[in-house]
Structure formats: structure tokens, C-alpha cells
Scaffold this motif. Structure first.
Motif: not given
Ligand SMILES: Nc1ncnc2c1ncn2[C@@H]1O[C@H](COP(=O)(O)OP(=O)(O)O)[C@@H](O)[C@H]1O
Ligand SMILES: [Mg+2]
Length: 106
Positions: A32-40
Motif C-alpha cells: 500500500p503506497t501513498l505518493i504525496w505531491d508537494l510540488d505546486p
């Protein structure tokens, strides 16, 4: 839980591509993987075809007002979720620095 972050001051060196590919491979392995996109600019959200337009203010989860879990959205891929980026992340680094300097004062 394992956390992998990709950071480089230079743009165009493959951070987003690596993050999305590694997240996809992990998910494909059944993790189970979560990608957190921190780039505006939201390139990872775009690559994963996330149509969710997020308006959450990073300040709200940094202060604990919004539980981060509420921001998680599914992708089209099994085991792979995303916290999509939004334009409000443009001040995120500054907000993290402020939080970190507040921590040093206490
Ligand atoms: N291993 C690779 N081989 C060839 N092109 C790549 C590779 N990794 C990334 N790219 C390309 O390089 C460009 C910049 O990649 P990107 O992941 O957006 O960089 P960053 O997130 O560091 O700004 C994109 O066009 C991407 O498709
Ligand atoms: Mg990028």
C-alpha cells in the motif's frame, strides 16, 4: 512504514519521474503506497491522472487542524493513493521553516 523523499535543488533532474515510478512499482508489488505531491506545479498528480483539484492549505495540516488522512485520494492504480498538489503548496517550504524555527525556540 517506509518514507522515501526525492530532493534536489535543480529542476528537471528526474525527481518527479523517479518518485512516481518507484511508487507505482511498490504498489504493483502489493505494498500500500501513498505518493504525496508537494510540488505546486503538480506534475506527479498529472502523471497519475489525478483529476482532483485540491485547495487544502498546508498550514491547516501543519497546525493539526486538518488530519492529513482526509487529503488522501485514490488513483486508477491498485494500492496507490495520492495526496494531490495544489497551488497553495507554493509557500510550503517557508511554512516548514517557520515551524522548524518555532520548535527550536521552545
Ligand atoms: N531516467 C530518465 N531518462 C530519460 N528522461 C527522463 C528520466 N527521468 C526523467 N526524465 C525526463 O526528464 C524530464 C524532467 O523530469 P522530472 O521528473 O519532471 O524532473 P524534476 O521533478 O526533477 O523536475 C521529464 O521530461 C522526464 O520525462
Ligand atoms: Mg518535479
Amino acid at each position: 512504514m517506509e518514507t522515501i523523499a526525492f530532493f534536489n535543488l535543480k529542476g528537471g533532474v528526474g525527481k518527479t519521474t523517479s518518485a512516481v515510478n518507484i511508487a507505482w512499482h511498490a504498489a504493483n508489488e502489493g505494498i500500500p503506497t501513498l505518493i504525496w505531491d508537494l510540488d505546486p506545479q503538480g506534475a506527479a498528480s498529472w502523471l497519475l491522472k489525478s483529476k482532483v483539484k485540491t485547495k487544502h492549505e498546508p498550514k491547516r495540516f501543519l497546525s493539526g487542524k486538518t488530519p492529513v488522512g482526509e487529503l488522501v485520494k485514490p488513483t486508477d492504480y491498485e494500492n496507490l493513493d495520492i495526496i494531490p498538489a495544489g497551488f497553495s503548496y507554493r509557500n510550503f517550504e517557508q511554512q516548514l521553516m517557520e515551524l522548524s524555527s518555532q520548535g527550536k525556540k521552545t
